[in-house]
Motif scaffolding. Structure first.
Motif, PDB file in Angstrom:
ATOM      1  N   GLY A  84       0.843  -1.183   0.000  1.00 53.21           N
ATOM      2  CA  GLY A  84       0.000   0.000   0.000  1.00 53.21           C
ATOM      3  C   GLY A  84       0.877   1.231   0.000  1.00 53.21           C
ATOM      4  N   HIS A  85       0.249   2.388  -0.175  1.00 47.43           N
ATOM      5  CA  HIS A  85       1.073   3.605  -0.163  1.00 47.43           C
ATOM      6  C   HIS A  85       0.518   4.657   0.783  1.00 47.43           C
ATOM      7  CE1 HIS A  85      -1.670   5.735  -3.010  1.00 47.43           C
ATOM      8  NE2 HIS A  85      -1.789   4.563  -3.602  1.00 47.43           N
ATOM      9  N   LEU A  86       1.473   5.421   1.343  1.00 50.52           N
ATOM     10  CA  LEU A  86       1.129   6.466   2.297  1.00 50.52           C
ATOM     11  C   LEU A  86       0.771   7.763   1.590  1.00 50.52           C
ATOM     12  CD1 LEU A  86       4.288   5.934   4.560  1.00 50.52           C
ATOM     13  CD2 LEU A  86       1.948   5.286   5.192  1.00 50.52           C
ATOM     14  N   PHE A 113     -10.090   7.084  -0.432  1.00 47.02           N
ATOM     15  CA  PHE A 113     -10.274   5.908  -1.292  1.00 47.02           C
ATOM     16  C   PHE A 113      -8.914   5.406  -1.789  1.00 47.02           C
ATOM     17  CE2 PHE A 113     -12.237   4.542  -5.613  1.00 47.02           C
ATOM     18  CZ  PHE A 113     -12.441   3.255  -5.164  1.00 47.02           C
ATOM     19  N   ASP A 114      -8.071   6.325  -2.205  1.00 47.62           N
ATOM     20  CA  ASP A 114      -6.759   5.967  -2.770  1.00 47.62           C
ATOM     21  C   ASP A 114      -5.661   6.545  -1.899  1.00 47.62           C
ATOM     22  OD1 ASP A 114      -4.711   5.142  -4.347  1.00 47.62           O
ATOM     23  OD2 ASP A 114      -5.202   6.410  -6.060  1.00 47.62           O
ATOM     24  N   MET A 115      -5.217   5.801  -0.874  1.00 50.31           N
ATOM     25  CA  MET A 115      -5.736   4.530  -0.442  1.00 50.31           C
ATOM     26  C   MET A 115      -5.657   4.365   1.061  1.00 50.31           C
ATOM     27  SD  MET A 115      -2.919   1.719  -1.068  1.00 50.31           S
ATOM     28  CE  MET A 115      -3.295   1.276   0.595  1.00 50.31           C
ATOM     29  N   LYS A 116      -6.018   5.444   1.757  1.00 54.35           N
ATOM     30  CA  LYS A 116      -5.987   5.362   3.224  1.00 54.35           C
ATOM     31  C   LYS A 116      -7.029   4.386   3.761  1.00 54.35           C
ATOM     32  CE  LYS A 116      -3.411   9.543   3.732  1.00 54.35           C
ATOM     33  NZ  LYS A 116      -3.278  10.939   4.176  1.00 54.35           N
ATOM     34  N   ASP A 147       5.855   6.880  -2.299  1.00 57.32           N
ATOM     35  CA  ASP A 147       5.946   7.559  -3.607  1.00 57.32           C
ATOM     36  C   ASP A 147       5.215   6.821  -4.738  1.00 57.32           C
ATOM     37  OD1 ASP A 147       7.584   5.356  -3.776  1.00 57.32           O
ATOM     38  OD2 ASP A 147       9.329   6.419  -4.538  1.00 57.32           O
ATOM     39  N   GLU A 148       4.152   6.086  -4.397  1.00 53.57           N
ATOM     40  CA  GLU A 148       3.444   5.327  -5.437  1.00 53.57           C
ATOM     41  C   GLU A 148       2.820   6.259  -6.464  1.00 53.57           C
ATOM     42  OE1 GLU A 148       0.415   3.081  -7.630  1.00 53.57           O
ATOM     43  OE2 GLU A 148       0.097   4.851  -6.415  1.00 53.57           O
ATOM     44  N   GLU A 149       2.273   7.372  -6.000  1.00 47.59           N
ATOM     45  CA  GLU A 149       1.555   8.272  -6.911  1.00 47.59           C
ATOM     46  C   GLU A 149       2.493   9.028  -7.854  1.00 47.59           C
ATOM     47  OE1 GLU A 149      -1.455   8.120  -7.383  1.00 47.59           O
ATOM     48  OE2 GLU A 149      -2.562   7.643  -5.556  1.00 47.59           O
ATOM     49  N   ILE A 150       3.797   8.931  -7.605  1.00 46.49           N
ATOM     50  CA  ILE A 150       4.746   9.598  -8.506  1.00 46.49           C
ATOM     51  C   ILE A 150       5.708   8.595  -9.126  1.00 46.49           C
ATOM     52  CG2 ILE A 150       4.566  11.898  -7.476  1.00 46.49           C
ATOM     53  CD1 ILE A 150       7.075  11.257  -5.829  1.00 46.49           C
ATOM     54  N   LEU A 172      -3.473  -3.268  -1.791  1.00 40.90           N
ATOM     55  CA  LEU A 172      -4.662  -2.634  -1.216  1.00 40.90           C
ATOM     56  C   LEU A 172      -5.097  -1.370  -1.948  1.00 40.90           C
ATOM     57  CD1 LEU A 172      -3.967  -3.296   2.530  1.00 40.90           C
ATOM     58  CD2 LEU A 172      -5.636  -4.388   1.038  1.00 40.90           C
ATOM     59  N   GLU A 173      -4.819  -1.320  -3.234  1.00 38.34           N
ATOM     60  CA  GLU A 173      -5.350  -0.220  -4.038  1.00 38.34           C
ATOM     61  C   GLU A 173      -6.872  -0.316  -4.046  1.00 38.34           C
ATOM     62  OE1 GLU A 173      -3.962   2.339  -5.505  1.00 38.34           O
ATOM     63  OE2 GLU A 173      -1.862   1.818  -5.185  1.00 38.34           O
ATOM     64  N   PRO A 174      -7.553   0.812  -4.381  1.00 36.32           N
ATOM     65  CA  PRO A 174      -9.016   0.810  -4.411  1.00 36.32           C
ATOM     66  C   PRO A 174      -9.595  -0.302  -5.286  1.00 36.32           C
ATOM     67  CG  PRO A 174      -8.175   3.023  -4.749  1.00 36.32           C
ATOM     68  CD  PRO A 174      -6.985   2.117  -4.707  1.00 36.32           C
ATOM     69  N   ALA A 175     -10.765  -0.775  -4.874  1.00 36.83           N
ATOM     70  CA  ALA A 175     -11.514  -1.731  -5.692  1.00 36.83           C
ATOM     71  C   ALA A 175     -12.206  -0.969  -6.822  1.00 36.83           C
ATOM     72  CB  ALA A 175     -12.547  -2.433  -4.830  1.00 36.83           C
TER      73      ALA A 175
HETATM   74 ZN   LIG Z   1      -3.188   4.296  -5.161  1.00 38.49          ZN
END
Ligand SMILES: [Zn+2]
Length: 379
Positions: A84-86, A113-116, A147-150, A172-175
């Motif tokens: 997962g990512h912070l 949702f993405d992704m707390k 740094d998943e989003e970048i 655990l990314e959003p469904a």
């Molecule tokens: Zn994500």
């Protein structure tokens, strides 16, 4: 599964409360101090549940948080990696116009949702397993990256290292959709930049001496656009263009940044080769090609068995778990490309990722936590 759901259902509002704490700790990818602050909150929650925490320290981006939960110690038989990512895509201060709020069974806020939501699901899955006496046989490693989003530049090596030691990877990314489909395949994704260099000249006095870099880029875009094959899952999108200085100057520089995606690894490699082979069209112009695919495709075959397992577990709860193929990449692309069984989209059910309306369905939180708990204890 039923004992897990029964244990989790009464915790629904506790889950929403923890989500509120997480969302209020803003964590934009580019703000190291903010991501580190949120990372400390997440690490503290894991310590409270008996996990061992290691910080993977980073200089520019936030630290990655590795939480290891290993109830059987040396007797553990293998490892499962949960990813997962912070970080979120929302800048600091977004909360002011997009505060965390609960309304009509949904929880709203930046990153909910993405992704707390996924991070909350993992914590409660572990609590439920401990609380119902279903501790998994395997060592579970949770890797919360910054740094998943970048593009996961600083986390990719750690993700791959842990994946190689694991029997399965759960992401655990959003469904997808209101029915919470998991993601069994993802396109490979990349970014390619084409820079054209021409020659500057006066558009009125000596235009014949100039080489128009914008025109060169325009011709190249026309060429690469023909490489789109949507039915085969290949897309090429010129998304950013820049060039020129003033209208009466023949521009010396222009560039375009292209988003490229492919379903098959072979198409990915062929597309990269075609880009590298581009040659200038205007006489005297020069081209530079940079970049390429940053995430290889996650091919469906790597998730088939895990999906079947997840579907069977969901069925025990009376839930039909669907699957989806999506065009966006995640860190699951890296682990699937190594051949490690990977199942993605196990996080929250909701909608509006990366938008002002981002929200999750609160009622689904216990169910998703039970599903994750079921997978952790049966893989
Ligand atoms: Zn994500």
């Amino acid at each position: 599964m039923l004992s897990l759901v029964q244990w989790l259902r009464p915790r629904e509002s506790a889950m929403a409360r923890l989500l509120g704490q997480f969302v209020r700790a803003e964590s934009p990818s580019f703000d190291k101090a903010a991501v580190d602050r949120f990372g400390r909150i997440v690490a503290a929650e894991w310590r409270r549940r008996g996990a061992g925490i290691t910080l993977l320290r980073q200089r520019e981006q936030g630290h990655h948080v590795r939480a290891e939960w290993n109830p059987h110690g040396k007797q553990a038989r293998g490892q499962i990696l949960v990813l997962g990512h912070l970080d979120t895509v929302y800048g600091l201060g977004t909360l002011e116009r997009m505060p965390f709020r609960l309304s009509r069974g949904r929880a709203y806020g930046p990153g909910a949702f993405d992704m707390k939501g996924g991070l909350v699901i993992a914590l409660f899955a572990v609590e439920a397993l401990a609380g119902t006496g279903h501790a998994p046989q395997k060592r579970i490693v949770f890797l919360w990256t910054s740094d998943e989003e970048i593009g996961s530049g600083t986390s990719r090596a750690a993700i791959e290292r842990e994946a190689r030691r694991s029997d399965a990877v759960l992401v655990l990314e959003p469904a997808l959709g209101r029915d919470g489909r998991v993601k069994t395949g993802r396109k490979g994704v990349g970014e390619i930049e084409i820079v054209a260099t021409g020659r500057a000249a006066h558009a009125g006095l000596n235009p014949e001496d100039g080489i128009n870099a914008i025109e060169e880029i325009a011709l190249q875009i026309a060429r690469i656009s023909r490489w789109n094959q949507p039915r085969r899952g290949i897309t090429v999108n010129a998304g950013v263009i820049e060039g020129g200085t003033r209208t009466n100057v023949i521009p010396e520089k222009a560039r375009v940044v292209v988003d490229v995606r492919a379903v098959h690894a072979t198409d990915m490699r062929a597309l990269e080769r075609k880009f590298r082979a581009l040659r200038p069209i205007l006489r005297g112009a020069k081209l530079q090609i940079r970049g390429g695919f940053s995430r290889p495709p996650m091919e469906r075959k790597t998730s088939t068995a895990l999906y079947a397992r997840a579907r069977a577990l969901a069925k025990e709860m009376g839930v039909t778990l669907g699957e989806a193929y999506v065009g966006g990449g995640s860190d699951g692309n890296f682990t699937a490309a190594l051949g490690v069984p990977t199942l993605d989209g196990l996080g929250a059910v909701g909608e509006g990722a990366h938008s002002p309306d981002e929200n999750i369905l609160i009622r689904a939180l216990p169910e998703r936590a039970a599903l994750l708990a079921g997978l952790l204890s049966t893989i």
